[in-house]
Design a protein around this motif. Structure first.
Motif, mmCIF file in Angstrom:
data_model
loop_
_atom_site.group_PDB
_atom_site.id
_atom_site.type_symbol
_atom_site.label_atom_id
_atom_site.label_comp_id
_atom_site.label_asym_id
_atom_site.label_seq_id
_atom_site.Cartn_x
_atom_site.Cartn_y
_atom_site.Cartn_z
ATOM 1 N N GLY A 1 0.683 -1.004 -0.036
ATOM 2 C CA GLY A 1 -0.008 0.382 0.059
ATOM 3 C C GLY A 1 0.617 1.312 0.252
ATOM 4 N N ARG A 2 2.280 0.530 0.478
ATOM 5 C CA ARG A 2 3.212 2.246 0.393
ATOM 6 C C ARG A 2 3.956 1.949 -1.018
ATOM 7 N N THR A 3 4.913 1.519 -0.841
ATOM 8 C CA THR A 3 5.633 1.102 -2.100
ATOM 9 C C THR A 3 5.340 0.403 -2.774
ATOM 10 N N PHE A 4 4.268 -0.734 -2.031
ATOM 11 C CA PHE A 4 4.053 -2.020 -3.757
ATOM 12 C C PHE A 4 2.452 -1.728 -3.141
ATOM 13 N N ALA A 5 1.774 -1.694 -4.551
ATOM 14 C CA ALA A 5 0.685 -2.649 -4.642
ATOM 15 C C ALA A 5 0.805 -4.391 -4.864
ATOM 16 N N PHE A 6 -0.984 -4.648 -3.759
ATOM 17 C CA PHE A 6 -1.043 -6.013 -4.284
ATOM 18 C C PHE A 6 -2.030 -6.130 -4.094
ATOM 19 N N ASP A 7 -2.734 -6.541 -5.224
ATOM 20 C CA ASP A 7 -4.300 -6.727 -5.987
ATOM 21 C C ASP A 7 -4.151 -8.807 -5.989
ATOM 22 N N PRO A 8 -4.786 -9.502 -5.263
ATOM 23 C CA PRO A 8 -4.369 -10.618 -4.811
ATOM 24 C C PRO A 8 -5.391 -11.996 -6.600
ATOM 25 N N GLU A 9 -5.833 -11.159 -6.962
ATOM 26 C CA GLU A 9 -7.415 -11.102 -8.690
ATOM 27 C C GLU A 9 -6.563 -10.573 -9.749
ATOM 28 N N ALA A 10 -4.988 -10.262 -9.462
ATOM 29 C CA ALA A 10 -4.945 -9.914 -10.933
ATOM 30 C C ALA A 10 -3.459 -10.958 -10.556
ATOM 31 N N ALA A 11 -3.341 -11.069 -12.464
ATOM 32 C CA ALA A 11 -3.047 -11.924 -12.816
ATOM 33 C C ALA A 11 -0.663 -11.395 -12.280
ATOM 34 N N ASP A 12 -0.922 -10.919 -12.052
ATOM 35 C CA ASP A 12 0.269 -10.351 -10.973
ATOM 36 C C ASP A 12 -0.144 -9.824 -10.516
ATOM 37 N N PRO A 13 0.323 -10.703 -8.949
ATOM 38 C CA PRO A 13 -0.234 -9.892 -7.738
ATOM 39 C C PRO A 13 0.529 -8.687 -7.141
ATOM 40 N N TYR A 14 1.062 -8.210 -7.810
ATOM 41 C CA TYR A 14 2.723 -7.241 -7.191
ATOM 42 C C TYR A 14 3.153 -5.895 -7.399
ATOM 43 N N THR A 15 2.864 -4.747 -7.501
ATOM 44 C CA THR A 15 3.120 -4.170 -8.781
ATOM 45 C C THR A 15 3.586 -2.495 -7.633
ATOM 46 N N PRO A 16 4.791 -2.248 -8.381
ATOM 47 C CA PRO A 16 6.194 -1.144 -7.872
ATOM 48 C C PRO A 16 5.394 0.112 -7.714
ATOM 49 N N LEU A 17 5.467 1.233 -6.807
ATOM 50 C CA LEU A 17 4.980 2.372 -6.369
ATOM 51 C C LEU A 17 5.622 2.669 -5.928
ATOM 52 N N THR A 18 7.474 2.252 -6.265
ATOM 53 C CA THR A 18 8.476 3.686 -6.824
ATOM 54 C C THR A 18 8.921 3.545 -7.848
ATOM 55 N N SER A 19 9.235 4.451 -8.424
ATOM 56 C CA SER A 19 9.082 5.064 -9.906
ATOM 57 C C SER A 19 10.239 5.781 -9.687
ATOM 58 N N GLY A 20 11.552 6.300 -11.098
ATOM 59 C CA GLY A 20 12.459 7.463 -11.049
ATOM 60 C C GLY A 20 12.822 7.716 -10.104
ATOM 61 N N LYS A 21 13.723 6.472 -9.722
ATOM 62 C CA LYS A 21 15.326 6.721 -8.960
ATOM 63 C C LYS A 21 15.937 5.333 -8.886
ATOM 64 N N ARG A 22 17.421 6.024 -8.569
ATOM 65 C CA ARG A 22 18.603 5.250 -8.895
ATOM 66 C C ARG A 22 19.067 4.705 -7.992
ATOM 67 N N ALA A 23 20.079 3.934 -7.511
ATOM 68 C CA ALA A 23 20.534 3.061 -6.733
ATOM 69 C C ALA A 23 21.806 2.951 -6.468
ATOM 70 N N PHE A 24 22.986 3.364 -5.974
ATOM 71 C CA PHE A 24 24.161 2.972 -6.208
ATOM 72 C C PHE A 24 24.882 2.371 -4.998
ATOM 73 N N VAL A 25 25.458 1.633 -4.684
ATOM 74 C CA VAL A 25 25.701 0.619 -4.125
ATOM 75 C C VAL A 25 27.358 0.229 -3.276
ATOM 76 N N ILE A 26 27.509 0.751 -2.469
ATOM 77 C CA ILE A 26 28.903 0.509 -2.533
ATOM 78 C C ILE A 26 29.358 -0.783 -1.212
ATOM 79 N N VAL A 27 30.574 -1.686 -1.505
ATOM 80 C CA VAL A 27 29.622 -2.850 -1.231
ATOM 81 C C VAL A 27 31.866 -3.103 -0.630
ATOM 82 N N GLY A 28 31.720 -2.854 1.031
ATOM 83 C CA GLY A 28 32.961 -3.300 1.180
ATOM 84 C C GLY A 28 33.121 -4.867 1.806
ATOM 85 N N THR A 29 33.957 -5.560 1.397
ATOM 86 C CA THR A 29 34.441 -7.410 1.764
ATOM 87 C C THR A 29 35.439 -7.392 2.558
ATOM 88 N N GLY A 30 35.727 -8.727 3.032
ATOM 89 C CA GLY A 30 36.919 -8.880 4.160
ATOM 90 C C GLY A 30 37.476 -9.494 2.852
#
Length: 217
Positions: free
Chosen positions: A116-145
């Motif tokens: 209801g905030r960042t995704f919608a759920f309709d159990p009757e739909a063929a694809d029940p999940y709809t993203p509600l966030t759009s137009g954004k980019r993400a950059f992830v910096i990962v540190g490993t041992g």
């Protein structure tokens, strides 16, 4: 003009390579796009709360049916979601812990992936999940041992950070995600320094060049 949301998930301070690289990313971004704004949420120092039975009950109750207590329970999550919606770019600093994301980042993801905030759920739909966030980019910096967790690397099959974040962010509609890796923290020395330099080079490639204004008199 855009807004950049900086998220640091390391509990380390000066010894954190992800904090250092994210700071350099943000500095380069701000230099290239001085009109953009930057906000920061420090998940490492101020970890989000884990979900509770009360939280789940409130989140899955129709907004119009929620009690005042339910609204209070979701207030923190609502602030995080509103902050996410107001931002155009996400920059995450993520240390790898036992092949996955730190608990504080997982707690953050749990707070923002909300029906209801960042995704919608309709159990009757063929694809029940709809993203509600759009137009954004993400950059992830990962540190490993160790090193070699990136795609094609010798330890790629043990990397559960990138697949998880691509799945969780993509589920709510953020599917433009770039990853930067720095490794060899456990080995230190030249191996660590070479890895940091490669990460810095990648950061330079991903951040915008400084805007040059030619003013004619």
């Amino acid at each position: 003009m855009a807004q950049l949301l900086r998220l640091d998930a390391s509990p380390r301070r000066s010894r954190s390579h992800t904090r250092t690289l994210v700071g350099e990313f943000v500095a380069r971004w701000s230099e290239g796009r001085p009109a953009d704004t930057v906000i920061r949420r420090d998940l490492g120092y101020e970890p989000p709360p884990h979900l509770t039975e009360d939280w789940i009950a409130a989140a899955f109750t129709t907004p119009g049916q929620r009690t005042a207590q339910m609204r209070d329970t979701l207030a923190y999550s609502d602030r995080l979601v509103d902050e996410l919606f107001a931002s155009d770019v996400l920059v995450l600093g993520v240390p790898m812990y036992n092949f996955g994301v730190p608990a504080m980042l997982k707690a953050y993801i749990d707070q923002i992936v909300r029906v209801g905030r960042t995704f919608a759920f309709d159990p009757e739909a063929a694809d029940p999940y709809t993203p509600l966030t759009s137009g954004k980019r993400a950059f992830v910096i990962v540190g490993t041992g160790d090193a070699g967790y990136e795609a094609g690397g010798p330890l790629a099959s043990m990397n559960h950070v990138e697949p998880y974040l691509r799945t969780a962010l993509g589920f709510i509609g953020i599917d433009e995600v770039e990853f930067v890796y720095t490794g060899n923290d456990e080995f230190g020395g030249e191996r660590l320094q070479r890895s940091l330099e490669r990460a810095r080079s990648r950061v330079a490639d991903l951040t915008p060049a400084r805007e040059v204004v030619d003013v004619a008199d």
